[in-house]
Design a protein around this motif. Structure first.
Motif, PDB file in Angstrom:
ATOM      1  N   GLN A  97       0.808  -1.221   0.000  1.00 17.49           N
ATOM      2  CA  GLN A  97       0.000   0.000   0.000  1.00 17.49           C
ATOM      3  C   GLN A  97       0.838   1.267   0.000  1.00 17.49           C
ATOM      4  N   ASP A  98       2.029   1.208   0.620  1.00 21.81           N
ATOM      5  CA  ASP A  98       2.808   2.416   0.871  1.00 21.81           C
ATOM      6  C   ASP A  98       4.057   2.539   0.000  1.00 21.81           C
ATOM      7  N   MET A  99       4.197   1.697  -1.008  1.00 25.77           N
ATOM      8  CA  MET A  99       5.461   1.672  -1.747  1.00 25.77           C
ATOM      9  C   MET A  99       5.827   3.029  -2.342  1.00 25.77           C
ATOM     10  N   GLU A 100       4.866   3.700  -2.943  1.00 25.41           N
ATOM     11  CA  GLU A 100       5.164   4.986  -3.574  1.00 25.41           C
ATOM     12  C   GLU A 100       5.568   6.031  -2.542  1.00 25.41           C
ATOM     13  N   ASP A 101       4.774   6.152  -1.478  1.00 24.70           N
ATOM     14  CA  ASP A 101       5.087   7.135  -0.437  1.00 24.70           C
ATOM     15  C   ASP A 101       6.378   6.789   0.285  1.00 24.70           C
ATOM     16  N   ASP A 102       6.594   5.493   0.575  1.00 27.19           N
ATOM     17  CA  ASP A 102       7.809   5.073   1.257  1.00 27.19           C
ATOM     18  C   ASP A 102       9.049   5.431   0.440  1.00 27.19           C
ATOM     19  N   ALA A 103       8.975   5.241  -0.866  1.00 28.74           N
ATOM     20  CA  ALA A 103      10.101   5.570  -1.730  1.00 28.74           C
ATOM     21  C   ALA A 103      10.395   7.069  -1.713  1.00 28.74           C
ATOM     22  N   LEU A 104       9.340   7.875  -1.637  1.00 35.89           N
ATOM     23  CA  LEU A 104       9.517   9.327  -1.645  1.00 35.89           C
ATOM     24  C   LEU A 104      10.145   9.847  -0.359  1.00 35.89           C
ATOM     25  N   VAL A 105       9.745   9.272   0.792  1.00 31.97           N
ATOM     26  CA  VAL A 105      10.238   9.781   2.077  1.00 31.97           C
ATOM     27  C   VAL A 105      11.447   9.009   2.593  1.00 31.97           C
ATOM     28  N   GLY A 106      11.878   7.984   1.868  1.00 29.68           N
ATOM     29  CA  GLY A 106      13.091   7.260   2.254  1.00 29.68           C
ATOM     30  C   GLY A 106      12.883   6.150   3.250  1.00 29.68           C
ATOM     31  N   VAL A 107      11.638   5.661   3.389  1.00 31.71           N
ATOM     32  CA  VAL A 107      11.364   4.537   4.281  1.00 31.71           C
ATOM     33  C   VAL A 107      11.563   3.232   3.508  1.00 31.71           C
ATOM     34  N   ARG A 108      12.202   2.255   4.123  1.00 30.55           N
ATOM     35  CA  ARG A 108      12.517   1.002   3.448  1.00 30.55           C
ATOM     36  C   ARG A 108      11.523  -0.081   3.833  1.00 30.55           C
ATOM     37  N   SER A 109      11.338  -1.032   2.918  1.00 28.00           N
ATOM     38  CA  SER A 109      10.432  -2.156   3.186  1.00 28.00           C
ATOM     39  C   SER A 109      10.797  -3.313   2.281  1.00 28.00           C
ATOM     40  N   SER A 110      10.331  -4.506   2.671  1.00 28.96           N
ATOM     41  CA  SER A 110      10.581  -5.689   1.847  1.00 28.96           C
ATOM     42  C   SER A 110       9.854  -5.590   0.518  1.00 28.96           C
ATOM     43  N   ALA A 111       8.699  -4.901   0.485  1.00 27.34           N
ATOM     44  CA  ALA A 111       7.967  -4.734  -0.768  1.00 27.34           C
ATOM     45  C   ALA A 111       8.802  -3.952  -1.772  1.00 27.34           C
ATOM     46  N   LEU A 112       9.467  -2.893  -1.310  1.00 25.14           N
ATOM     47  CA  LEU A 112      10.354  -2.125  -2.192  1.00 25.14           C
ATOM     48  C   LEU A 112      11.574  -2.942  -2.578  1.00 25.14           C
ATOM     49  N   ALA A 113      12.087  -3.729  -1.647  1.00 25.08           N
ATOM     50  CA  ALA A 113      13.272  -4.544  -1.936  1.00 25.08           C
ATOM     51  C   ALA A 113      12.969  -5.596  -3.002  1.00 25.08           C
ATOM     52  N   MET A 114      11.762  -6.161  -2.962  1.00 25.04           N
ATOM     53  CA  MET A 114      11.387  -7.186  -3.944  1.00 25.04           C
ATOM     54  C   MET A 114      11.027  -6.596  -5.295  1.00 25.04           C
ATOM     55  N   LYS A 115      10.580  -5.331  -5.306  1.00 26.13           N
ATOM     56  CA  LYS A 115      10.187  -4.635  -6.534  1.00 26.13           C
ATOM     57  C   LYS A 115       9.150  -5.446  -7.308  1.00 26.13           C
ATOM     58  N   GLY A 116       9.480  -5.902  -8.492  1.00 32.58           N
ATOM     59  CA  GLY A 116       8.506  -6.599  -9.316  1.00 32.58           C
ATOM     60  C   GLY A 116       8.364  -8.071  -8.995  1.00 32.58           C
ATOM     61  N   ARG A 117       8.975  -8.522  -7.925  1.00 26.78           N
ATOM     62  CA  ARG A 117       8.953  -9.948  -7.586  1.00 26.78           C
ATOM     63  C   ARG A 117       8.217 -10.198  -6.272  1.00 26.78           C
ATOM     64  N   ILE A 118       7.238  -9.366  -5.965  1.00 23.43           N
ATOM     65  CA  ILE A 118       6.535  -9.468  -4.688  1.00 23.43           C
ATOM     66  C   ILE A 118       5.745 -10.772  -4.591  1.00 23.43           C
ATOM     67  N   VAL A 119       4.990 -11.125  -5.612  1.00 19.71           N
ATOM     68  CA  VAL A 119       4.164 -12.334  -5.550  1.00 19.71           C
ATOM     69  C   VAL A 119       5.026 -13.586  -5.383  1.00 19.71           C
ATOM     70  N   PRO A 120       6.062 -13.798  -6.228  1.00 19.47           N
ATOM     71  CA  PRO A 120       6.906 -14.979  -5.975  1.00 19.47           C
ATOM     72  C   PRO A 120       7.647 -14.899  -4.652  1.00 19.47           C
ATOM     73  N   GLY A 121       7.999 -13.693  -4.227  1.00 17.16           N
ATOM     74  CA  GLY A 121       8.688 -13.541  -2.948  1.00 17.16           C
ATOM     75  C   GLY A 121       7.802 -13.941  -1.784  1.00 17.16           C
ATOM     76  N   VAL A 122       6.561 -13.456  -1.769  1.00 14.41           N
ATOM     77  CA  VAL A 122       5.626 -13.811  -0.702  1.00 14.41           C
ATOM     78  C   VAL A 122       5.296 -15.301  -0.766  1.00 14.41           C
ATOM     79  N   THR A 123       5.182 -15.827  -1.975  1.00 17.21           N
ATOM     80  CA  THR A 123       4.930 -17.265  -2.131  1.00 17.21           C
ATOM     81  C   THR A 123       6.038 -18.082  -1.463  1.00 17.21           C
ATOM     82  N   ALA A 124       7.285 -17.699  -1.707  1.00 15.06           N
ATOM     83  CA  ALA A 124       8.416 -18.407  -1.100  1.00 15.06           C
ATOM     84  C   ALA A 124       8.385 -18.295   0.417  1.00 15.06           C
ATOM     85  N   LEU A 125       8.028 -17.115   0.938  1.00 14.17           N
ATOM     86  CA  LEU A 125       7.958 -16.925   2.386  1.00 14.17           C
ATOM     87  C   LEU A 125       6.864 -17.796   3.006  1.00 14.17           C
TER      88      LEU A 125
END
Length: 305
Positions: A205-233
């Motif tokens: 939900q917050d990827m765009e805002d997080d990128a603008l304000v410099g907050v990090r998250s696993s969603a940003l780290a995975m970028k376009g691989r969120i679905v396979p990443g969450v599947t693996a988790l």
């Protein structure tokens, strides 16, 4: 004329449900503790219940209720503490700008008083535990205190949240003196991977805002691989729980108790749309059911193991 519909951002706090029935002066404090969003305390409680029940505490419904109260109080305290530290960042993010501290509805001094009050409720719950479980619960305070800082120093703050939100499994297990360290480690590891997975979905939900304000998250780290990443988790989570089930009851039929939660987690990743914040929020919230299904698996196994 611009025919493009404006993007709708779901505010983080809303006057709804029981919160809407409170006196106007009390509502900001309820919102500060996220009492309008019970999903958080359920996600904190289910690992507690799983640890308790996996260790043979099926009959300890009194303790399960104490752990639920502790989950409500300490999740609220954690949210207040998080908002105290993040109040300046929250003002810069559309979804969190309406939070009571960020919007000025609650003063910083009042927030600290409210935090201490919630911690006192947690203390009452702590005193219901045997001393070994009390020590385990107290040991969680440091990782809880450090969590709000993780999003500033690592791309994987969700991993730290996994350690924190799964801690209840340790408390419930030690309260019942479950004995097997290997079983506890497998259960705890499974919960950690589950938390990382569902909080990555939440962070969509917050990827765009997080990128603008410099907050990090696993969603940003995975970028376009969120679905396979969450599947693996989620696969790793199920693997951890399966090992725990097997160690409690080494029977292939026992593993079938995990089929409902496996099916539910599979539905989450199969229907997740990372371009739709409301879709991600709904999948995140559905983990209340996933946690229940996981805990019931250990209630079943723990009762007959």
């Amino acid at each position: 004329m611009n025919d493009t519909a404006p993007e709708i951002t779901t505010p983080d706090t809303q006057h709804r449900g029981l919160v809407a029935l409170l006196p106007a002066r009390a509502r900001p404090y309820a919102l500060l503790a996220r009492f309008d969003r019970p999903i958080g305390w359920w996600l904190l409680f289910w690992p507690c219940a799983a640890g308790l029940w996996a260790a043979g505490g099926a009959a300890r419904w009194d303790m399960a209720l104490w752990l639920l109260l502790g989950s409500v109080a300490m999740r609220g305290a954690g949210c207040v503490y998080n908002d105290i530290l993040d109040r300046d960042l929250d003002r810069q993010v559309a979804r969190t700008a309406s939070r009571p501290l960020a919007s000025g509805q609650v003063s910083l001094k009042s927030a600290w008083i409210w935090l201490v009050s919630l911690c006192l409720i947690g203390l009452v719950v702590l005193l219901q535990l045997r001393w070994q479980a009390q020590l385990v619960a107290i040991a969680s305070l440091l990782p809880v205190a450090l969590y709000p800082l993780m999003k500033r120093i690592t791309w994987w703050p969700q991993a730290w949240l996994g350690l924190v939100f799964s801690w209840g499994a340790l408390v419930g297990w030690v309260e019942m003196d479950g004995g097997s360290l290997a079983t506890l480690c497998a259960l705890y590891a499974g919960c950690i991977f589950w938390v990382i997975g569902y909080d990555t979905i939440y962070a969509v939900q917050d990827m765009e805002d997080d990128a603008l304000v410099g907050v990090r998250s696993s969603a940003l780290a995975m970028k376009g691989r969120i679905v396979p990443g969450v599947t693996a988790l989620y696969i790793l989570a199920l693997a951890g729980w399966a090992v725990a089930v097997w160690l409690i009851r080494p029977d292939w039929l026992a593993l079938l108790t995990l089929l409902p939660v496996a099916t539910h987690l599979g539905w989450q990743v199969a229907t997740l749309d990372t371009a739709d914040g409301m879709n991600a929020l709904a999948r995140f919230r559905s983990n209340r059911l996933a946690g229940l299904l996981m805990a019931l698996a250990f209630l079943t196994i723990g009762s007959v193991g």
